[in-house]
Design a protein around this motif. Structure first.
Motif, mmCIF file in Angstrom:
data_model
loop_
_atom_site.group_PDB
_atom_site.id
_atom_site.type_symbol
_atom_site.label_atom_id
_atom_site.label_comp_id
_atom_site.label_asym_id
_atom_site.label_seq_id
_atom_site.Cartn_x
_atom_site.Cartn_y
_atom_site.Cartn_z
ATOM 1 N N VAL A 151 29.140 2.871 22.501
ATOM 2 C CA VAL A 151 29.968 2.050 23.390
ATOM 3 C C VAL A 151 29.082 1.048 24.129
ATOM 4 N N GLU A 152 29.428 -0.219 24.021
ATOM 5 C CA GLU A 152 28.757 -1.273 24.786
ATOM 6 C C GLU A 152 29.716 -1.732 25.891
ATOM 7 N N ILE A 153 29.211 -1.765 27.133
ATOM 8 C CA ILE A 153 30.056 -2.060 28.288
ATOM 9 C C ILE A 153 29.618 -3.374 28.927
ATOM 10 N N LYS A 154 30.588 -4.248 29.167
ATOM 11 C CA LYS A 154 30.336 -5.515 29.834
ATOM 12 C C LYS A 154 31.409 -5.733 30.910
ATOM 13 N N ARG A 155 31.052 -6.548 31.900
ATOM 14 C CA ARG A 155 32.073 -6.964 32.858
ATOM 15 C C ARG A 155 32.996 -7.980 32.193
ATOM 16 N N ARG A 156 32.382 -8.985 31.566
ATOM 17 C CA ARG A 156 33.125 -9.968 30.777
ATOM 18 C C ARG A 156 32.604 -9.913 29.353
ATOM 19 N N GLY A 157 33.456 -9.557 28.430
ATOM 20 C CA GLY A 157 33.034 -9.377 27.049
ATOM 21 C C GLY A 157 33.081 -10.672 26.266
ATOM 22 N N ASP A 158 31.923 -11.132 25.789
ATOM 23 C CA ASP A 158 31.891 -12.341 24.975
ATOM 24 C C ASP A 158 31.205 -12.047 23.644
ATOM 25 N N ILE A 159 31.003 -13.089 22.841
ATOM 26 C CA ILE A 159 30.453 -12.928 21.495
ATOM 27 C C ILE A 159 29.058 -12.314 21.531
ATOM 28 N N ASP A 160 28.262 -12.674 22.523
ATOM 29 C CA ASP A 160 26.901 -12.128 22.607
ATOM 30 C C ASP A 160 26.917 -10.609 22.737
ATOM 31 N N GLY A 161 27.894 -10.082 23.478
ATOM 32 C CA GLY A 161 28.016 -8.636 23.629
ATOM 33 C C GLY A 161 28.375 -7.958 22.316
ATOM 34 N N VAL A 162 29.238 -8.599 21.528
ATOM 35 C CA VAL A 162 29.598 -8.055 20.209
ATOM 36 C C VAL A 162 28.380 -8.070 19.288
ATOM 37 N N GLU A 163 27.610 -9.159 19.342
ATOM 38 C CA GLU A 163 26.392 -9.239 18.524
ATOM 39 C C GLU A 163 25.409 -8.137 18.918
#
Length: 231
Positions: free
Chosen positions: A158-170
């Protein structure tokens, strides 16, 4: 990491066709195989890039390229898709390599750290039967926010972000590629969790078989009765 400043042009062919005309740019070749092309503007985002798994080879220019002043060619080919970059270097201004070692990863503070702690405490938010294995699971390219098991016993990163963008998916994609090489963990599924997930990031995650989860911070803290929304 190899860092090159060069006058170059770049052609990408894959899901679409894109061209960067001749200009002076920063080229980065990372230890994980990724290749990124940067300009002096545009903040942190590269103009174009190839994410791993991929392979780069340096070629001699063909006759037409040589007539145009091309000194050498980088061909970057993705290992699993037909996508490729052809980088034509006209002049190399600087070329250096550096061993950065193993990065300890980002030490998170504020909302993302709190989201991670709350989700780990309430791991069933991801689904019935989920169990926590570990927070900040260490890998050679940085820590995975949460490693857990689903109801069927499959491993989930699980990857957690406040705002999920393409960089987080990468970022999560790189973790999954590494974790799936471990026979004790594979097959490893991915969950991209954030308070807000941008449409482009959702499309990319879905295309790569990664599930997106929208988190409600206040609900996780127990300040209202709204359950976290799963999409």
């Amino acid at each position: 990491m190899r860092v090159v400043i060069a006058r170059c042009s770049v052609d990408y062919e894959g899901a679409l066709v894109a061209h960067l005309p001749l200009a002076t740019r920063l080229l980065m070749v990372k230890a994980d195989g990724s290749v990124l092309i940067h300009s002096d503007g545009g903040s942190y985002k590269p103009l174009n890039w190839m994410a791993p798994p991929c392979k780069m080879v340096e070629l001699e220019p063909d006759d037409e390229e040589r007539e145009q002043g091309v000194a050498s060619v980088w061909l970057v080919q993705h290992a699993k898709r037909e996508d490729h970059l052809r980088i034509r270097l006209h002049e190399v201004i600087s070329d250096s390599s550096h061993d950065l070692g193993i990065d300890p990863g980002l030490i998170k503070d504020g909302v993302e750290a709190q989201l991670q702690a709350l989700l780990a405490e309430h791991i069933a938010t991801l689904g019935d039967g989920y169990t926590l294995l570990r927070r900040e699971y260490a890998t050679a390219i940085g820590p995975v926010d949460i490693l857990c098991k689903d109801a069927a016993g499959a491993t989930v990163a699980v990857e957690i972000k406040r705002r999920g963008d393409i960089d987080g998916v990468e970022q999560l994609t790189r973790y999954l590629e590494l974790l799936n090489r471990d026979p004790h963990l594979a097959p490893v599924q991915g969950v991209f969790a954030a308070q807000v997930i941008k449409p482009q990031a959702r499309v990319l995650a879905t295309d790569r078989g990664i599930r997106c989860v929208t988190l409600d911070y206040e609900a996780l803290r127990g300040q209202d009765d709204t359950t976290s929304r799963l999409f």
